[in-house]
Design an enzyme around this catalytic site. Structure first.
Site, PDB file in Angstrom:
ATOM      1  N   GLY A 117     -28.301  38.522  -4.089  1.00 38.50           N
ATOM      2  CA  GLY A 117     -28.508  37.126  -3.738  1.00 38.50           C
ATOM      3  C   GLY A 117     -29.653  36.458  -4.467  1.00 38.50           C
ATOM      4  O   GLY A 117     -29.919  35.275  -4.272  1.00 38.50           O
TER       5      GLY A 117
ATOM      6  N   TYR B 104     -19.135  29.707  -7.297  1.00 39.95           N
ATOM      7  CA  TYR B 104     -18.903  28.618  -6.346  1.00 39.95           C
ATOM      8  C   TYR B 104     -17.662  27.844  -6.783  1.00 39.95           C
ATOM      9  O   TYR B 104     -17.588  27.379  -7.917  1.00 39.95           O
ATOM     10  CB  TYR B 104     -20.113  27.681  -6.308  1.00 39.95           C
ATOM     11  CG  TYR B 104     -21.371  28.354  -5.811  1.00 39.95           C
ATOM     12  CD1 TYR B 104     -21.756  28.259  -4.482  1.00 39.95           C
ATOM     13  CD2 TYR B 104     -22.168  29.107  -6.678  1.00 39.95           C
ATOM     14  CE1 TYR B 104     -22.900  28.881  -4.015  1.00 39.95           C
ATOM     15  CE2 TYR B 104     -23.316  29.739  -6.222  1.00 39.95           C
ATOM     16  CZ  TYR B 104     -23.671  29.621  -4.893  1.00 39.95           C
ATOM     17  OH  TYR B 104     -24.801  30.247  -4.436  1.00 39.95           O
TER      18      TYR B 104
ATOM     19  N   HIS C 154     -32.149  22.232   0.273  1.00 41.46           N
ATOM     20  CA  HIS C 154     -32.826  23.518   0.446  1.00 41.46           C
ATOM     21  C   HIS C 154     -33.716  23.786  -0.763  1.00 41.46           C
ATOM     22  O   HIS C 154     -33.560  23.190  -1.824  1.00 41.46           O
ATOM     23  CB  HIS C 154     -31.811  24.657   0.582  1.00 41.46           C
ATOM     24  CG  HIS C 154     -31.000  24.894  -0.664  1.00 41.46           C
ATOM     25  ND1 HIS C 154     -29.986  24.044  -1.055  1.00 41.46           N
ATOM     26  CD2 HIS C 154     -31.073  25.858  -1.614  1.00 41.46           C
ATOM     27  CE1 HIS C 154     -29.452  24.489  -2.186  1.00 41.46           C
ATOM     28  NE2 HIS C 154     -30.103  25.579  -2.549  1.00 41.46           N
TER      29      HIS C 154
ATOM     30  N   GLU D 284     -35.163  27.338  -2.970  1.00 41.50           N
ATOM     31  CA  GLU D 284     -34.693  28.701  -3.196  1.00 41.50           C
ATOM     32  C   GLU D 284     -35.575  29.711  -2.460  1.00 41.50           C
ATOM     33  O   GLU D 284     -36.733  29.438  -2.135  1.00 41.50           O
ATOM     34  CB  GLU D 284     -34.696  29.014  -4.696  1.00 41.50           C
ATOM     35  CG  GLU D 284     -33.795  28.101  -5.511  1.00 41.50           C
ATOM     36  CD  GLU D 284     -32.340  28.190  -5.082  1.00 41.50           C
ATOM     37  OE1 GLU D 284     -31.839  29.313  -4.941  1.00 41.50           O
ATOM     38  OE2 GLU D 284     -31.717  27.131  -4.876  1.00 41.50           O
TER      39      GLU D 284
ATOM     40  N   SER E  89     -24.270  30.644 -10.353  1.00 39.22           N
ATOM     41  CA  SER E  89     -25.691  30.382 -10.124  1.00 39.22           C
ATOM     42  C   SER E  89     -26.448  31.658  -9.808  1.00 39.22           C
ATOM     43  O   SER E  89     -25.880  32.620  -9.277  1.00 39.22           O
ATOM     44  CB  SER E  89     -25.847  29.390  -8.964  1.00 39.22           C
ATOM     45  OG  SER E  89     -27.212  29.129  -8.698  1.00 39.22           O
TER      46      SER E  89
ATOM     47  N   HIS F  21     -33.253  20.478  -3.284  1.00 40.41           N
ATOM     48  CA  HIS F  21     -32.117  19.931  -4.011  1.00 40.41           C
ATOM     49  C   HIS F  21     -30.872  20.024  -3.151  1.00 40.41           C
ATOM     50  O   HIS F  21     -30.751  20.898  -2.292  1.00 40.41           O
ATOM     51  CB  HIS F  21     -31.912  20.657  -5.345  1.00 40.41           C
ATOM     52  CG  HIS F  21     -31.948  22.151  -5.242  1.00 40.41           C
ATOM     53  ND1 HIS F  21     -33.131  22.864  -5.158  1.00 40.41           N
ATOM     54  CD2 HIS F  21     -30.960  23.084  -5.199  1.00 40.41           C
ATOM     55  CE1 HIS F  21     -32.879  24.151  -5.080  1.00 40.41           C
ATOM     56  NE2 HIS F  21     -31.558  24.314  -5.096  1.00 40.41           N
TER      57      HIS F  21
END
Length: 462
Positions: free
Chosen positions: A143, A150, A161, A163, A241, A229
C-alpha cells in the site's frame, strides 16, 4: 471517438479486458450544500471489460454520451460544474474499482522509470528485511511502495486526503477519460483540516487523522508531502498510483499523524530510516572519493542486508559456542518464559501554577510470558509484546500492554504508561504476542517486602 487501440485493448477476450477487479466499490452519496459523505458498498468481482460497459452505460444515462473526444480545459471545467451541480442523495451511485494491487508496467520501464519500481529512499528499509539481499526479491511496503490500479467511471470520486506518513504520491493515467484533481497547499492544510472537522465533528472526535488539475492519458500527477487532494473521474479510465519518498520528505514524515482506528495504517520507523539515509550518504561520499561508481538505494540496501545476514550468522555461531544468545520466544502452546520489562516513567511535581519539573525514574521487572491460542487474545486481556529492537534486529524488546480493540483477526495493544499514539496493531496469531502471566515468584517476594507493587513496561523505540 476514442483511438482504435483504446477501443479494443479493454474488450472482452483481450488480455487486459479479462483482468478481474476483485472488489469494486459503489459510492452512495449523502449530504447537501457543499458538504457530502460517501457510504462505500463492496460489489461482486467484475472483469475490466464488463466494468467498462457499465461505465459507458452509466455515463450515457448521466451525461448523454458514453465518451467525449474533447479534453480541453474549457470542456473539462464544464464537466466539473456538471459534477458539482448533480451531487446529492437522489443521484444514481457510481462505482469505483479502486485500490487493486497490481501494475500495468509489469517489469518494463517506460522512458527509464516505472511506477511500480520507483527508486525511492524507502527502498533503504530493505536492508532490514529478512530476504532483503535476494536478487529476485522485490521489496514492497504494501500500500505504500507497491502500485495500485484504479478503474474509474463518470462521477466516481476520491475523497480529500493526505498520503500515509505525509509521503509523496504519483498517479499515472494509462488510458481513458481525464481525471479531475483539486489540491490544497501544504501551508493551508491546517485550515482545511479545521474546516473539515467543523463539518464532520463526530468523525474528527473519533480520530484526529480522519482525513485543480485535470489529468489526461499518459500524464502523471505528483502530490507533495502534507498536501490534501481529491477529485473525480470524467468517464471510464485506468490509472496506477503509488507512494514514494525523497530525503527532503523526511521532516514531513516525522510530523505525520497516524490513524490507529484500523490495523492497516502505514507506520514507518523514521529514526531507523534517517539512520539508513545517513549511512547511505556517507558510503556514497566514500565511493566518490575512491572513484567508485554510485549505487542506487536498492543496490545499497541489498548489499547492507547481505552484510547484516553474515554478521548475524557469525553472531549465532558465537552464541552456540558460549551458550548465550538473544531472547527465544516460545512456540509451543502454554509454554512460558521469563522476560525483563522496563519502563521510563516521567513524574511531574507542581512547583507553582506556571512551572513544573520532570524527573525520570526507571523500573526493571521480570515477568512471565505465556504462549496461547489466538482466541485467548480478546479485548481487556493483559499481554506482553515482543518487538524487534531498533538497535539490533535479531533481538527483542518486551512491553506490557492491554488489548483495547479487535478487528478482523488483529488486536490493538495499548502499552502501559505510554501515550495512545504508541499503540500497536498485531495479528491475534502473531508469534510476538504473549499472555502476561504475572510477576516471577522472586519478583513478587521482593515487592512484597518493599510494600510496593509497580506495573512497568518497556519504552518503545520510534
Amino acid at each position: 471517438m476514442p483511438p482504435p487501440r483504446f477501443a479494443t485493448q479493454w474488450a472482452k477476450g483481450s488480455k487486459l479486458g479479462d483482468v478481474m477487479i476483485p472488489s469494486p466499490i459503489k459510492q452512495a452519496l449523502s449530504g447537501m450544500g457543499g458538504v457530502y459523505e460517501y457510504t462505500l458498498v463492496e460489489q461482486p468481482p467484475v472483469s475490466v471489460s464488463d466494468f467498462r460497459d457499465q461505465a459507458d452505460a452509466y455515463r450515457k444515462r448521466q451525461v448523454g454520451r458514453e465518451f467525449d473526444a474533447d479534453d480541453s480545459d474549457d470542456f473539462c471545467n464544464d464537466l466539473a460544474r456538471r459534477f458539482w451541480r448533480r451531487l446529492g442523495p437522489t443521484m444514481e451511485p457510481s462505482t469505483y474499482g479502486a485500490d487493486m494491487e497490481g501494475s500495468l508496467f509489469r517489469d518494463a520501464a517506460a522512458c527509464g522509470w516505472n511506477v511500480d519500481r520507483l527508486e525511492s529512499c524507502l527502498s533503504l528499509l530493505r536492508a532490514d528485511a529478512p530476504e532483503g539481499d535476494r536478487d529476485d526479491e522485490v521489496f514492497h511496503l504494501p500500500g505504500v511502495t507497491s502500485a495500485y490500479l484504479y478503474f474509474g467511471m463518470w462521477a466516481s470520486a476520491f475523497a480529500a486526503h493526505t498520503e500515509d506518513m505525509n509521503l509523496l504520491s504519483i498517479n499515472y493515467l494509462h488510458a481513458g477519460a481525464p481525471k479531475y484533481w483539486y489540491a490544497v497547499a501544504e501551508e493551508d492544510a491546517a485550515r482545511f483540516e479545521s474546516l473539515a472537522g467543523s463539518h464532520f465533528a463526530s468523525q474528527s472526535a473519533e480520530c484526529g487523522e480522519f482525513l485543480r488539475h485535470k489529468q489526461c492519458p499518459f500524464l502523471a500527477v505528483i502530490t507533495f508531502p502534507g498536501s490534501y487532494h481529491f477529485g473525480f473521474n470524467t468517464g471510464f479510465n485506468v490509472a496506477e498510483s503509488t507512494n514514494f519518498g525523497v530525503p527532503e520528505w523526511v521532516p514531513y514524515g516525522e510530523k505525520a499523524g497516524i490513524c490507529l482506528c484500523h490495523p492497516h495504517s502505514v507506520r514507518i520507523q523514521m529514526d531507523r530510516l534517517k539512520s539508513l539515509l545517513h549511512d547511505y550518504d556517507k558510503d556514497i561520499c566514500v565511493r566518490a572519493s575512491a572513484g567508485k561508481p554510485e549505487v542506487t538505494y536498492t543496490q545499497w540496501a541489498k548489499q547492507e542486508a547481505k552484510r547484516r545476514k553474515c554478521e548475524e550468522a557469525n553472531a549465532n555461531d558465537d552464541d552456540s559456542e558460549d551458550g548465550g544468545g538473544s531472547l527465544v520466544l516460545p512456540t509451543k502452546l502454554n509454554a512460558t518464559i521469563a522476560v525483563e520489562v522496563t519502563k521510563e516513567q516521567i513524574t511531574r511535581t507542581r512547583k507553582s501554577s506556571k512551572k513544573r519539573s520532570a524527573k525520570k525514574l526507571e523500573f526493571e521487572q521480570w515477568r512471565l510470558a505465556k504462549r496461547a491460542r489466538p482466541s485467548a487474545f480478546v479485548t481487556g486481556t493483559e499481554v506482553i509484546c515482543a518487538i524487534e529492537s531498533s538497535d539490533d534486529r535479531s533481538d527483542f524488546e518486551t512491553f506490557i500492554g492491554v488489548i483495547v480493540k479487535q478487528v478482523d483477526g488483529y488486536v490493538r495493544v495499548h502499552l502501559r504508561g505510554l501515550a495512545k499514539t504508541e499503540d500497536l496493531w498485531l495479528k491475534q496469531d502473531s508469534p510476538n504476542l504473549l499472555l502476561d502471566a504475572g510477576l516471577m515468584p522472586e519478583e513478587n517476594s521482593r515487592l512484597n517486602e518493599s510494600g510496593k507493587l509497580t506495573v512497568s513496561a518497556g519504552k518503545r523505540q520510534k
